[in-house]
Motif scaffolding. Sequence first.
Motif, PDB file in Angstrom:
ATOM      1  N   GLY A 147       0.803  -1.229   0.000  1.00  0.00           N
ATOM      2  CA  GLY A 147       0.000   0.000   0.000  1.00  0.00           C
ATOM      3  C   GLY A 147       0.832   1.274   0.000  1.00  0.00           C
ATOM      4  N   TRP A 148       2.172   1.136   0.138  1.00  0.00           N
ATOM      5  CA  TRP A 148       2.994   2.346   0.274  1.00  0.00           C
ATOM      6  C   TRP A 148       3.252   3.050  -1.060  1.00  0.00           C
ATOM      7  CZ3 TRP A 148       6.971  -0.676   3.742  1.00  0.00           C
ATOM      8  CH2 TRP A 148       6.336  -0.991   4.959  1.00  0.00           C
ATOM      9  N   ARG A 149       3.389   2.263  -2.139  1.00  0.00           N
ATOM     10  CA  ARG A 149       3.688   2.909  -3.433  1.00  0.00           C
ATOM     11  C   ARG A 149       2.541   3.824  -3.893  1.00  0.00           C
ATOM     12  NH1 ARG A 149       7.798   3.138  -6.804  1.00  0.00           N
ATOM     13  NH2 ARG A 149       8.998   1.569  -5.701  1.00  0.00           N
ATOM     14  N   PRO A 150       1.279   3.365  -3.811  1.00  0.00           N
ATOM     15  CA  PRO A 150       0.198   4.295  -4.182  1.00  0.00           C
ATOM     16  C   PRO A 150       0.193   5.567  -3.316  1.00  0.00           C
ATOM     17  CG  PRO A 150      -0.649   2.053  -3.952  1.00  0.00           C
ATOM     18  CD  PRO A 150       0.783   2.011  -3.531  1.00  0.00           C
ATOM     19  N   LEU A 151       0.510   5.424  -2.040  1.00  0.00           N
ATOM     20  CA  LEU A 151       0.576   6.614  -1.173  1.00  0.00           C
ATOM     21  C   LEU A 151       1.691   7.541  -1.639  1.00  0.00           C
ATOM     22  CD1 LEU A 151       0.345   5.482   2.574  1.00  0.00           C
ATOM     23  CD2 LEU A 151      -1.030   7.239   1.464  1.00  0.00           C
ATOM     24  N   TYR A 152       2.831   6.921  -1.941  1.00  0.00           N
ATOM     25  CA  TYR A 152       3.971   7.703  -2.424  1.00  0.00           C
ATOM     26  C   TYR A 152       3.616   8.439  -3.718  1.00  0.00           C
ATOM     27  CZ  TYR A 152       8.365   8.823  -4.713  1.00  0.00           C
ATOM     28  OH  TYR A 152       9.362   9.488  -5.382  1.00  0.00           O
ATOM     29  N   ALA A 153       2.909   7.747  -4.597  1.00  0.00           N
ATOM     30  CA  ALA A 153       2.532   8.358  -5.884  1.00  0.00           C
ATOM     31  C   ALA A 153       1.688   9.620  -5.651  1.00  0.00           C
ATOM     32  CB  ALA A 153       1.767   7.353  -6.737  1.00  0.00           C
ATOM     33  N   GLY A 154       0.910   9.607  -4.577  1.00  0.00           N
ATOM     34  CA  GLY A 154       0.079  10.773  -4.270  1.00  0.00           C
ATOM     35  C   GLY A 154       0.867  11.932  -3.659  1.00  0.00           C
ATOM     36  N   CYS A 155       2.127  11.698  -3.290  1.00  0.00           N
ATOM     37  CA  CYS A 155       2.934  12.743  -2.629  1.00  0.00           C
ATOM     38  C   CYS A 155       4.164  13.121  -3.457  1.00  0.00           C
ATOM     39  CB  CYS A 155       3.489  12.245  -1.297  1.00  0.00           C
ATOM     40  SG  CYS A 155       2.303  11.614  -0.138  1.00  0.00           S
ATOM     41  N   GLU A 156       4.517  12.245  -4.386  1.00  0.00           N
ATOM     42  CA  GLU A 156       5.796  12.325  -5.098  1.00  0.00           C
ATOM     43  C   GLU A 156       6.097  13.737  -5.615  1.00  0.00           C
ATOM     44  OE1 GLU A 156       5.628   9.609  -8.349  1.00  0.00           O
ATOM     45  OE2 GLU A 156       7.736   9.924  -8.917  1.00  0.00           O
ATOM     46  N   ALA A 157       5.112  14.329  -6.315  1.00  0.00           N
ATOM     47  CA  ALA A 157       5.362  15.602  -6.999  1.00  0.00           C
ATOM     48  C   ALA A 157       5.619  16.744  -6.030  1.00  0.00           C
ATOM     49  CB  ALA A 157       4.173  15.932  -7.896  1.00  0.00           C
ATOM     50  N   GLU A 158       5.028  16.674  -4.826  1.00  0.00           N
ATOM     51  CA  GLU A 158       5.132  17.817  -3.900  1.00  0.00           C
ATOM     52  C   GLU A 158       6.033  17.558  -2.692  1.00  0.00           C
ATOM     53  OE1 GLU A 158       1.006  19.930  -3.414  1.00  0.00           O
ATOM     54  OE2 GLU A 158       0.747  17.806  -3.859  1.00  0.00           O
ATOM     55  N   ALA A 159       6.579  16.338  -2.598  1.00  0.00           N
ATOM     56  CA  ALA A 159       7.341  15.973  -1.389  1.00  0.00           C
ATOM     57  C   ALA A 159       8.509  16.933  -1.144  1.00  0.00           C
ATOM     58  CB  ALA A 159       7.842  14.542  -1.504  1.00  0.00           C
TER      59      ALA A 159
END
Length: 321
Positions: A147-159
């Motif tokens: 479940g971590w990769r989809p969460l990361y995908a939702g933050c990647e651009a703004e992290a």
Amino acid sequence: MAVYTEVADEDLAAFVARYGIGRLLSYKGIAEGVENSNFLVHTEAGHFILTLYEKRVNPADLPFFIGLMQHLAEKGINCPQPLEAEDGSMLGTLAGRPAAMVTFLDGMWVRRPRLEHCAALGQALAELHLAGRDFGMTRKNALDVSGWRPLYAGCEAEADTVVPGLSTELAQELTFLEANWPKGLPGGVIHADLFPDNVFFLGTELSGLIDFYFACTDALAYDVVICINAWCFEADGAFNVTKARALLNAYRKVRPFTEAEFAALPVLARGAALRFLLTRLYDWLRVPPGALVTPKDPTEYLKKLRFHRSATSARDYGLDG
Ligand SMILES: Nc1ncnc2c1ncn2[C@@H]1O[C@H](COP(=O)(O)OP(=O)(O)O)[C@@H](O)[C@H]1O
Ligand SMILES: N[C@@H](CCOP(=O)(O)O)C(=O)O
């Protein structure tokens, strides 16, 4: 705050009347908590907690959570016990939301856990794991490594707006954990969110465990490292190995670790740090302007993750074998 849904007095009185706990005398919303709306309800039979389950809780999971609390309470774990309504149901609907009433637990959560609190927590966690062994239901951990990769995908651009370079650091960590995540460790029911605000104490005596709404079926040792992260770092970010040793030793007196669990502690701790870093980051980047909920600091978990990356064995957590 955690009162997202307002309830009309007469609707609440009618809801309470279904439980055979006397008339509603008073109630108030509870400010603490993040996920659901909670009310302290006072009736002729005493105090109870009413929870209205909000959007992030999947209604299909509610029978698991309610059934688990009932099972654990029957096994002697100090956790909220769901009340049965006169029609035999433990789940109802109030103000358009799924709702349940549970018993009120005395105690307060500890802002600055000391050694004795960490030891009491370790013992209680192991007891919870043993009590959960014969619970008949299972629930996949929605926030496990898959479940971590989809969460990361939702933050990647703004992290990187939170910490420069964070996006790349998270991507590398995720790739490492996906390739090295331990398999086949002893599993069962885990709480998965046993932070200090979900554990009540009366003095140094542990009086209750609450908030089972992330509970699921996963590696038991993963639950242990979630606690190491939440209980054994100081406010300045320093790891307190003495607290970790106290927590782990108290745990293993009740449920000894296997060799494989021992060896897996550093990587499990990295995963547990990444999991809370990602959910905090996701929420941090999405707080609506004027929201009454204060998002939790993701960088706290970045520091913890970096610490675990430097750990090589269970010795780094105070265990010698
Ligand atoms: N069974 C209970 N007994 C006493 N207080 C409770 C109980 N359940 C919840 N609370 C109170 O409600 C607060 C929020 O509950 P919690 O389950 O952590 O909410 P959330 O799931 O929204 O984070 C707790 O910090 C505590 O003050
Ligand atoms: N413990 C989590 C957030 C979940 O909050 P809870 O109030 O439901 O325990 C974190 O600290 O990120």
